[in-house]
Design an enzyme around this catalytic site. Sequence first.
Site, PDB file in Angstrom:
ATOM      1  N   ASP A 205      44.826  37.181  37.595  1.00  0.00           N
ATOM      2  CA  ASP A 205      43.626  36.294  37.985  1.00  0.00           C
ATOM      3  C   ASP A 205      42.670  37.463  37.718  1.00  0.00           C
ATOM      4  O   ASP A 205      42.552  38.583  38.510  1.00  0.00           O
ATOM      5  CB  ASP A 205      43.553  35.829  39.450  1.00  0.00           C
ATOM      6  CG  ASP A 205      42.319  35.221  39.589  1.00  0.00           C
ATOM      7  OD1 ASP A 205      41.292  35.470  39.186  1.00  0.00           O
ATOM      8  OD2 ASP A 205      42.492  34.171  40.410  1.00  0.00           O
ATOM      9  N   HIS A 206      41.811  37.255  36.501  1.00  0.00           N
ATOM     10  CA  HIS A 206      40.904  38.428  36.084  1.00  0.00           C
ATOM     11  C   HIS A 206      39.934  38.756  37.227  1.00  0.00           C
ATOM     12  O   HIS A 206      39.339  39.594  37.247  1.00  0.00           O
ATOM     13  CB  HIS A 206      40.459  38.292  34.904  1.00  0.00           C
ATOM     14  CG  HIS A 206      39.131  37.414  34.742  1.00  0.00           C
ATOM     15  ND1 HIS A 206      39.431  35.876  34.693  1.00  0.00           N
ATOM     16  CD2 HIS A 206      37.925  37.444  34.713  1.00  0.00           C
ATOM     17  CE1 HIS A 206      38.106  35.337  34.587  1.00  0.00           C
ATOM     18  NE2 HIS A 206      37.182  36.264  34.589  1.00  0.00           N
ATOM     19  N   HIS A 269      40.316  31.685  40.995  1.00  0.00           N
ATOM     20  CA  HIS A 269      39.129  32.407  41.225  1.00  0.00           C
ATOM     21  C   HIS A 269      38.678  32.479  42.754  1.00  0.00           C
ATOM     22  O   HIS A 269      38.228  33.563  43.586  1.00  0.00           O
ATOM     23  CB  HIS A 269      38.141  32.340  40.355  1.00  0.00           C
ATOM     24  CG  HIS A 269      38.600  32.830  38.793  1.00  0.00           C
ATOM     25  ND1 HIS A 269      39.711  33.291  38.636  1.00  0.00           N
ATOM     26  CD2 HIS A 269      38.229  32.167  37.576  1.00  0.00           C
ATOM     27  CE1 HIS A 269      39.962  33.224  37.132  1.00  0.00           C
ATOM     28  NE2 HIS A 269      39.102  32.263  36.704  1.00  0.00           N
TER      29      HIS A 269
HETATM   30  C1  BG6 Z   1      37.935  31.394  33.470  1.00  0.00           C
HETATM   31  C2  BG6 Z   1      37.631  29.974  33.472  1.00  0.00           C
HETATM   32  O1  BG6 Z   1      39.052  31.586  34.028  1.00  0.00           O
HETATM   33  O2  BG6 Z   1      36.805  32.013  34.040  1.00  0.00           O
HETATM   34  C3  BG6 Z   1      36.323  29.770  32.548  1.00  0.00           C
HETATM   35  O3  BG6 Z   1      38.634  29.393  32.606  1.00  0.00           O
HETATM   36  C4  BG6 Z   1      35.057  30.565  33.385  1.00  0.00           C
HETATM   37  O4  BG6 Z   1      35.947  28.388  32.596  1.00  0.00           O
HETATM   38  C5  BG6 Z   1      35.798  32.023  33.300  1.00  0.00           C
HETATM   39  O5  BG6 Z   1      34.224  30.388  32.186  1.00  0.00           O
HETATM   40  C6  BG6 Z   1      34.562  32.937  34.260  1.00  0.00           C
HETATM   41  O6  BG6 Z   1      34.931  34.102  34.285  1.00  0.00           O
HETATM   42  P1  BG6 Z   1      33.665  35.422  34.279  1.00  0.00           P
HETATM   43  O7  BG6 Z   1      34.322  36.570  34.386  1.00  0.00           O
HETATM   44  O8  BG6 Z   1      32.885  34.952  33.198  1.00  0.00           O
HETATM   45  O9  BG6 Z   1      33.007  34.653  35.609  1.00  0.00           O
END
Ligand code: BG6
Length: 519
Positions: A205-206, A269
């Site tokens: 989960d980044h 997230h």
């Molecule tokens: C991803 C989603 O996991 O996270 C995207 O699939 C979203 O829809 C993105 O735009 C948002 O990531 P960050 O790091 O740009 O907030």
Amino acid sequence: MMLTTDTGASESNPLREGLPRTRVPEPCAVVLFGATGDLTHRKLMPALYNLARDGHLPAECAIVGYARRDWNDETLRREFAQTLPAAIGPGFDEFWPSFAPLLAFSGGTFDDPAGYDALRTRLEALDAVRGTRGNRLFYLAVAPEYFATIIANLGRAGLIHPTDPPSPWSRVVIEKPFGHDLASARELNRELGHVLSECQVYRIDHYLGKETVQNILALRFGNAIFEPIWNRRHVASVQITVSEELGMAGNRGSYYDGSGALRDMVQNHLMQLLCLVAMEPPVDLSADAVRNERVKVLDALPRWSPRDVYANVVRGQYAAGSIQGTEVVGYHAEKGVRPDSATETYVAIRLMLDNWRWAGVPFFLRTGKRLPKRATEIAIQFRKPPTTMFEVDAGESAGANLLVLRIQPNEGASLAFQAKVPASRRRLQEVRMDFRYGTAFAVPPPEAYERLLLDVMLGDPTLFTRTDAVESAWRFCTTILEAWQRPEATPNAVYDAGTWGPAEADALAADASTHWRRL
Ligand code: BG6
């Protein structure tokens, strides 16, 4: 480990914050399934390049691309020689000659056993030539329908080692979505379990790789002043916002249309942010201790009936509008989206956690596409003082303290408190103490994917999602998805692109005597 705020700049690039140098992993081969795909180009290869350049990869390392194409090592290197410079920026050429030889290619389809046999032979050859010692990291940067096939084939081809030492290690990284509801998540976990032990599965989960997200625990448990007031006695409400300006960027329309905001953002997230804000102190920062506490938060999510869902969740979909002066189309006109799609692009949720610390405290979660700006933040609204002896501005939270953790952009935190207006006798005005990463540390934090890839190589699963957490988050989200399928469910509320979501969401907050923050 993950919460260090090491600010040592790397030797090779003084502008980058160094991940601690003590974290050099054992020799290993990194195998990228989906080597020609978007994620590999945008995130994985740049992260590996940066890690290698900054001295975080072991000297004995190989990066093997696996894909359907009729490529060889040279084609793969040529491809990234062309695409990586844009991601890396100035200075790319200096390190490329050292990085390119790490790259190798092994061709095959995801379901043809011969491809995996060839991969095994190639990896064994690399063990001999590059000294990678049988350790393997398999990164599945592919559509989720291939997860089970690839993992079954890895098992069949003898590419997954047993977990007991002295056997070399095998670790498999998968990207969300981990299923599309509770039943499919369980099924996926069962299929993974045929081949892999829990300790070999790294679900990325980044958000957990973001420095500011890791800092939530540092703020809470690295300071003594916050924890005593971090509970129902002192906190009036909590708001978690992940707002995005983007709509269906690139070719994401068809993926997103089959997913929607709840599956794409909330199940993973937002739930992880909720866990970090609401969890109990772990006994230490070991992976088990931290993950045990995170999952307890998910277990305390409410068990809702469909009526509860209708009362506490608002979904919306954007219509055409304007974002910062630019006209943008509505969701139905986006490429890849079904013209009559009922997929939600916005979700707002009001929930209470059923546990001792948080009983009765409303948590407000919202996320949406095509909102006025990109901003992720967590706002802790504290209660007002018990008596009012000063004059404060009117409003339901007037006079109360507010702690805002800015996850992105303008990473930092601010605390709002009351100060006496000079020369007045009793008049108060809100002022803020502000901390900004940019000015406090003067170096940008590492990319989430760098941190996460390094952690997999080091065998540190703290920032990855365990089976029980995935299932617990899905249990909550599946209740909502199922309620939305019922005939009596209210359809998506419509909001114009460039606004803060549908008016219906305001009622959720108003019922709890508060309002959504305008960021
Ligand atoms: C991803 C989603 O996991 O996270 C995207 O699939 C979203 O829809 C993105 O735009 C948002 O990531 P960050 O790091 O740009 O907030």
